[in-house]
Design an enzyme around this catalytic site. Structure first.
Site, PDB file in Angstrom:
ATOM      1  CE  LYS A 106      -1.537  -4.391   3.490  1.00 19.75           C
ATOM      2  NZ  LYS A 106      -1.849  -5.691   2.932  1.00 19.75           N
ATOM      3  CE1 TYR A 149      -3.985  -2.707   5.677  1.00 23.81           C
ATOM      4  CE2 TYR A 149      -3.496  -0.402   5.200  1.00 23.81           C
ATOM      5  CZ  TYR A 149      -3.774  -1.692   4.758  1.00 23.81           C
ATOM      6  OH  TYR A 149      -3.819  -1.952   3.408  1.00 23.81           O
ATOM      7  CB  SER A 171      -0.854  -0.021   1.270  1.00 15.15           C
ATOM      8  OG  SER A 171      -1.448   1.232   1.495  1.00 15.15           O
TER       9      SER A 171
END
Ligand code: NAD
Ligand code: WQD
Length: 340
Positions: free
Chosen positions: A154, A150, A125
């Site tokens: 990644k 979050y 992302s």
């Protein structure tokens, strides 16, 4: 025929990618634990493609259960979409995010090693570029300073995959950093189907346009941007899906062990421009008010698309108008989302 295992293939981006893979002659096996998607998606995929895909309701963190999928199918490549993705929720339940996102990736890698599967595409992302606003982001832009758990999952998984590739020279890994995926399949049969009140802009606007929600709050109008609202690089999910097919084809021939690509359009669209574009698509006004900034938001975020264009041959075809019209079609055909 080459077979791609699509983990999280029942979700928003995964389901669109299943169609693109199928259209490009790949066989597809889907694994999803249905934690954030409904089984009805598989029926919809069958309606669109005429094919019923092999589906396993398995948690990818459970390597023993997942092993069956590798035993029963000759897997050539894996696309790992499975993961939790709600930024706000990751702040409240960080351990669930770290264990699900990282645990599922590690289990998949272990099985790739066990079964000699070499090609992996990972859903990363733009969030790995953290709170920097030095746009456009290139694949070489500095990483880190993520603003939520979050984002850190990644960032950490990217590092884990670099280490994994170093330890196993036969591995070919593609890290795809998506910007803001929006829109839906042209059939209106699949699209983004969030549970509860949406956090992201497009699902929220769609519900206001459809009358399920009253009014959009625009988070901040005092940013240093032309109209004072934040700029984002929205990319049509069908373009994004195509990007995955390009990535699989690239892995089939590259000598590089780890490759990184941004998938975006390279264009920033403001919140107000998105609202106006959606109004054009749905034919009526979208009620909105201005509210305070949302903590953690950055003013501008858009991709440099040069590397994806030159190396993958990927260029987004659709603009904001197609993103809005497809979103609106999906919303009007499925006002309550899909049934469980
Ligand atoms: P989604 O929630 O619609 O799809 C993810 C799917 O994975 C869901 O169907 C869910 O049920 C499944 N899943 C989650 N954990 C699982 C597990 N342990 N085992 C098996 N299945 C599991 O999300 P999406 O928008 O399609 O995103 C797909 C991937 O792309 C995610 O990894 C996400 O972090 C990443 N990504 C998404 C965006 C975005 O804005 N949508 C942007 C950048 C990256
Ligand atoms: C877009 C713009 C909001 C809702 C998120 C994740 C990112 C990536 C993509 C996964 C912002 C504004 C929003 C609303 C608003 N996901 N907004 N009112 O935050 O750019 O990116 O999805 O990897 O990691 O953070 O997307 O859709 O939430 O917001 O004004 O009700 O819309 O402030 O400027 P974001 P978003």
């Amino acid at each position: 025929m080459s077979t791609v295992l699509v983990t999280g293939g029942n979700g928003y981006i995964g389901s669109h990618t299943v169609i693109s893979l199928f259209e490009n002659g790949y066989d597809v096996v889907v694994v999803d634990n249905l934690s954030n998607s409904k089984m009805e998606v598989q029926n919809r995929l069958e309606k669109i493609t005429g094919k019923r895909f092999k589906f396993y309701d398995i948690d990818c963190c459970d390597a023993d259960k997942l092993r069956v999928v590798f035993e029963e199918n000759k897997i050539d490549s894996v696309i790992h979409f499975a993961g939790l993705k709600a930024v706000g929720e990751s702040v409240s339940i960080p351990l669930d995010y770290y264990s699900n996102n990282i645990g599922s990736m590690i289990a998949v890698c272990r099985l790739m090693t066990e079964f000699g599967v070499n090609n992996l595409v990972f859903s990363s992302s733009a969030t790995v570029y953290g709170s920097s606003e030095d746009v456009p982001f290139t694949e070489e832009s500095p990483l880190g300073t993520c603003t939520n758990p979050y984002g850190w999952t990644k960032w950490m998984i990217e590092q884990i995959l670099r280490d994994y590739a170093k330890s196993e020279p036969s591995k070919r890994i593609c890290l795809l950093r998506y910007f803001n995926p929006v829109g839906a399949h042209e059939s209106g049969l699949i699209g983004e189907d969030p549970r509860g009140i949406p956090n992201n802009l497009f699902p929220y606007i769609s519900k206001v346009a459809g009358g399920t929600l009253e009014c959009l709050t625009v988070f901040g109008d005092d940013y240093n941007t032309p109209d004072g609202t934040c700029l984002r690089d929205y990319i049509h999910v069908v373009d994004l899906a195509e990007g995955h097919v390009k990535a699989i084809k690239f892995l089939e021939k590259t000598e590089d062990s780890v490759s990184v690509f941004n998938l975006g359009t390279g264009k920033g669209t403001s919140v107000i421009e998105a609202v106006k574009a959606f109004e054009k698509a749905c034919g009526h006004e979208i009620k909105h008010v201005f509210g305070p900034r949302r903590p953690g938001d950055i003013a501008v975020c858009y991709a440099s698309t040069k590397k994806a264009e030159e190396v993958l041959g990927f260029k987004a075809r659709y603009g904001i108008d197609e993103m809005c019209s497809s979103c609106w079609k999906w919303q009007t055909m499925n006002p309550e989302g899909l049934k469980d």
